[in-house]
Scaffold this motif. Structure first.
Motif, short mmCIF file in Angstrom:
data_model
loop_
_atom_site.label_atom_id
_atom_site.label_comp_id
_atom_site.label_asym_id
_atom_site.label_seq_id
_atom_site.Cartn_x
_atom_site.Cartn_y
_atom_site.Cartn_z
N TYR A 180 0.84 -1.20 0.00
CA TYR A 180 0.00 0.00 0.00
C TYR A 180 0.88 1.26 0.00
CZ TYR A 180 -3.10 3.70 1.54
OH TYR A 180 -3.78 4.89 1.64
N TYR A 181 1.85 1.27 0.93
CA TYR A 181 2.72 2.46 1.01
C TYR A 181 3.60 2.60 -0.22
CZ TYR A 181 1.26 3.58 5.70
OH TYR A 181 0.52 3.95 6.78
N ARG A 183 2.68 1.87 -3.25
CA ARG A 183 1.81 2.43 -4.31
C ARG A 183 1.47 3.90 -4.06
NH1 ARG A 183 -1.29 -2.32 -3.43
NH2 ARG A 183 -2.83 -1.05 -2.36
N HIS A 184 1.48 4.32 -2.80
CA HIS A 184 1.05 5.68 -2.46
C HIS A 184 2.20 6.59 -2.02
CE1 HIS A 184 -2.69 3.34 -2.27
NE2 HIS A 184 -3.23 4.46 -2.68
#
Length: 186
Positions: A180-181, A183-184
């Protein structure tokens, strides 16, 4: 006050639970009598009773764990286990042979319970050597996996072919959060 060790993964085949007593970053969870006693308590019902845990039991379990690790590594690759690992496992199993003890109770009827003769250390090592033999001769031994979690070395026998982590709520969550991190990132 000593904090009891945490066993990150139990409930796998007994031989894998034994090998999983050395997780990354936690050291050896059964390095001494206290740790081994806690591990045995976590395995309640899977092993015979051990009245007291001392240095002899720790040494016997460590010897079986070392041999089991070497034999399993070879079996997972489809190769022959090292001869010294087989000698150690066979020696541990032979040091405390088992025979059935029959008993009758009105609640459960006739039961046959394995009974081992020998010192507590030898009996414990023999039970763990037998559990290792059961795993090594299981046709699914080549399916044993190492957790895909970052820095995790725990082993498991997946019930589902898509299982990737030793514990989904631990290593699986860390992997999902890391993705998640990634990708963001700003």
């Amino acid at each position: 006050m000593t904090v009891p060790p945490t066993f990150p993964l139990t409930g796998e085949p007994l031989a894998l639970d034994l090998l999983n007593t050395r997780p990354t970053g936690a050291g050896d969870l059964i390095a001494g009598p206290e740790g081994l006693a806690a591990w045995l308590a976590a395995q309640k019902g899977r092993l015979g009773p051990v009245a007291e845990v001392g240095p002899a039991e720790v040494a016997a379990v460590h010897a079986v764990r070392e041999a089991a690790g070497a034999a399993l590594a070879a079996a997972r690759r489809g190769g022959p286990p090292p001869a010294d690992a087989l000698r150690a496992l066979n020696g541990a199993a032979a040091a405390a042979p088992a025979h059935p003890t029959l008993a009758w109770t009105p609640e459960s009827g006739l039961t046959a319970t394995p009974h081992r003769t020998g010192t507590p250390a030898r009996c414990l090592a023999a039970e763990l050597a037998q559990a290792t033999a059961d795993l090594l001769t299981d046709p699914r031994v080549r399916e044993v996996r190492e957790c895909e979690g970052a820095d995790c070395v725990l082993l498991f026998l997946p019930a589902h072919p898509r299982r990737r982590w030793c514990v989904a709520s631990a290593c699986g969550n860390r992997a999902r959060v890391a993705r998640y991190y990634a990708r963001h990132k700003p």
